[in-house]
Scaffold this active site. Structure first.
Site, PDB file in Angstrom:
ATOM      1  N   LYS A 130      17.818 -30.339 -13.951  1.00  0.00           N
ATOM      2  CA  LYS A 130      19.079 -30.943 -14.390  1.00  0.00           C
ATOM      3  C   LYS A 130      19.142 -31.007 -15.918  1.00  0.00           C
ATOM      4  CE  LYS A 130      19.677 -31.250  -9.978  1.00  0.00           C
ATOM      5  NZ  LYS A 130      18.503 -31.609  -9.310  1.00  0.00           N
ATOM      6  N   ARG A 172      -2.134 -22.074 -11.087  1.00  0.00           N
ATOM      7  CA  ARG A 172      -1.686 -23.087 -10.122  1.00  0.00           C
ATOM      8  C   ARG A 172      -2.118 -24.482 -10.576  1.00  0.00           C
ATOM      9  NH1 ARG A 172      -4.336 -24.049  -5.558  1.00  0.00           N
ATOM     10  NH2 ARG A 172      -4.915 -21.894  -5.148  1.00  0.00           N
TER      11      ARG A 172
HETATM   12  N1  LCS Z   1      15.872 -36.321  -7.987  1.00  0.00           N
HETATM   13  C1  LCS Z   1      17.208 -36.371  -8.200  1.00  0.00           C
HETATM   14  C2  LCS Z   1      17.813 -37.629  -8.745  1.00  0.00           C
HETATM   15  C3  LCS Z   1      17.989 -35.267  -7.899  1.00  0.00           C
HETATM   16  O1  LCS Z   1      19.300 -35.342  -8.130  1.00  0.00           O
HETATM   17  C4  LCS Z   1      17.377 -34.104  -7.355  1.00  0.00           C
HETATM   18  C5  LCS Z   1      18.157 -32.895  -7.009  1.00  0.00           C
HETATM   19  C6  LCS Z   1      15.990 -34.099  -7.150  1.00  0.00           C
HETATM   20  C7  LCS Z   1      15.272 -35.221  -7.493  1.00  0.00           C
HETATM   21  C8  LCS Z   1      15.279 -32.897  -6.617  1.00  0.00           C
HETATM   22  O2  LCS Z   1      15.140 -31.954  -7.608  1.00  0.00           O
HETATM   23  P1  LCS Z   1      15.031 -30.360  -7.352  1.00  0.00           P
HETATM   24  O3  LCS Z   1      13.934 -30.163  -6.381  1.00  0.00           O
HETATM   25  O4  LCS Z   1      16.353 -29.928  -6.815  1.00  0.00           O
HETATM   26  O5  LCS Z   1      14.726 -29.830  -8.703  1.00  0.00           O
HETATM   27  N2  LCS Z   1      19.535 -33.137  -6.919  1.00  0.00           N
HETATM   28  C9  LCS Z   1      20.432 -32.301  -6.539  1.00  0.00           C
HETATM   29  C10 LCS Z   1      21.768 -32.666  -6.389  1.00  0.00           C
HETATM   30  O6  LCS Z   1      22.239 -33.783  -6.551  1.00  0.00           O
HETATM   31  N3  LCS Z   1      22.448 -31.610  -6.014  1.00  0.00           N
HETATM   32  O7  LCS Z   1      21.645 -30.506  -5.828  1.00  0.00           O
HETATM   33  C11 LCS Z   1      20.289 -30.883  -6.157  1.00  0.00           C
END
Ligand code: LCS
Length: 405
Positions: free
Chosen positions: A221, A72
């Site tokens: 992403k 963790r």
């Molecule tokens: N920051 C950005 C710019 C994002 O697009 C997302 C998720 C996050 C942070 C959060 O990341 P995660 O916890 O999902 O890894 N964006 C998403 C979107 O545009 N569609 O689904 C998730």
């Protein structure tokens, strides 16, 4: 003449280079000499680590010696990912978390306390917006403003302003914020600047080199790039990451070693993928721009992009994300429902082309009146251009646009 000049410059850059190039580091940074000779990073799929003696246990637990205790807090597979990201973003250290939201929460909770004030851009990913709304419960006040205009940022500072937070380009409208100008302003007022660099990745934009203090990523992403794991990263100074690691350990959003491994593997091809995403997106943006059923295309690679000069100043590529408007909101469901290759799904930055409707999907948590004011219109469609043959992506968009009356 111009071509020769560029070539000469490139040769000079190669000769004067103090460290390996970005692609080399995307593959090798963070690599460890493995005792077994393993060439790829092993997956240390373990929760605790054995101590050689009680004395060593006490010393490691007290922080006098570095050592692995419990995954963790620190894990050798995840550590490779962290070192790779710190290297590529040009930061001193990094911390990986289970998701982008876990990384953002840990970073924000590390920096603010009850009574503090945050300036946040009004166009940010829906859950980040929602997290900031929730901070009111803990006595933290957030002003949502348009940070693309530096004078708005200047006007929003208060004596208790601790943090300025934005995405650039912003999800979903593609609006940019001037990282250098905002960082200078914030530092004159002792505030920390956090930039979510998910859309660009360090391949195309390095916020720390422009003055930002902390960089955040949804590694779900482009970093991973294949849509098969969640992940998040924080990059910053050693001091900030040490404090964030403490906060994150207690929140408990540790990333699984297997997911770290998937992101490490994905990152080895980040430069080639980002180049192809950009090449494809440029062709798709030009196609959309020339289409009679499309009202407006926001893509930083187009010369008529409203912030084209800023894009050229702080980004070295335009990336794979496009926002565009259909003429009528009623046509959006018809258009999305007719697509065959482009997948109707949230998320972004993976091999396949994904398309979605921010107003009813990623940004549905924002009350409509505010959403419209922020430019997240009902007619807006967000496209994450994939790595398929671009002719096939364009053909699919074309046949679906033809079905719109
Ligand atoms: N920051 C950005 C710019 C994002 O697009 C997302 C998720 C996050 C942070 C959060 O990341 P995660 O916890 O999902 O890894 N964006 C998403 C979107 O545009 N569609 O689904 C998730």
């Amino acid at each position: 003449m111009h071509g020769i000049y560029v070539l000469k410059k490139e040769i000079e850059n190669i000769m004067n280079r103090k460290k390996p190039g970005f692609s080399t580091r995307a593959i090798h940074a963070g690599d460890k000499e493995e005792e077994t000779g393993a060439v790829t990073t092993p997956i240390y799929q373990t929760a605790p680590f054995k101590f050689k003696s009680a004395a060593r246990a006490a010393s490691v637990m007290a922080g006098d010696e570095k050592g692995y205790v419990y995954s963790r807090g620190l894990n050798p597979t995840t550590e490779v990912l962290e070192e790779k990201m710190a290297d590529l973003e040009g930061g001193e250290a990094a911390l990986a978390q289970a998701t982008g939201m876990a990384a953002i929460s840990a970073a924000v909770f590390t920096e603010v306390k009850a009574g503090d004030h945050i300036i946040a851009d009004e166009v940010i990913y829906g859950s980040t917006y929602d997290l900031f709304i929730d901070l009111a419960k803990f006595g933290v006040d957030v002003s949502f403003i348009d940070t693309s205009d530096v004078s708005n940022v200047k006007a929003a500072f208060r004596p208790g302003t601790k943090l300025v937070f934005f995405e650039t380009p912003a999800n979903p409208t593609m609006k940019l914020t001037d990282i250098k100008a905002v960082s200078e302003l914030a530092h004159e007022r002792n505030a920390t600047v956090m930039v979510d660099n998910t859309y660009m990745t360090p391949y195309f934009q390095k916020p720390l080199s422009l003055g930002a203090d902390v960089v955040l990523h949804s590694a779900t992403k482009y970093l991973n790039g294949h849509g098969d794991t969640l992940g998040g990263i924080i990059v910053g100074s050693s001091d900030f990451i040490k404090r964030a690691r403490h906060t994150a350990k207690n929140i408990g959003g540790a990333i699984s070693p297997f997911n770290s491994w998937l992101i490490i593997r994905g990152m080895k091809t980040l430069p080639v993928r980002m180049d192809r995403h950009t090449e494809n997106a440029m062709a798709v943006a030009r196609f959309l721009q020339g289409h009679e059923k499309v009202d407006k295309v926001n893509y930083p690679g187009l010369t008529d992009f409203p912030q084209y000069d800023l894009a050229r100043k702080q980004m070295s590529g335009a990336g794979g994300m496009i926002a565009f408007m259909l003429k009528y909101a009623d046509d959006v469901p018809v258009f999305l429902g007719t697509l065959e290759l482009c997948t109707l799904a949230v998320s972004l930055g993976e091999t396949g082309t994904l398309i979605q409707h921010p107003a009813t999907m990623t940004h549905a948590v924002i009350p409509r009146e505010k959403r419209i004011k922020y430019g997240i219109a009902d007619e807006l469609v967000r496209l994450s251009v994939g790595l398929e043959d671009v002719e096939d992506i364009i053909a699919d968009l074309g046949q679906a646009l033809d079905r719109v009356i």
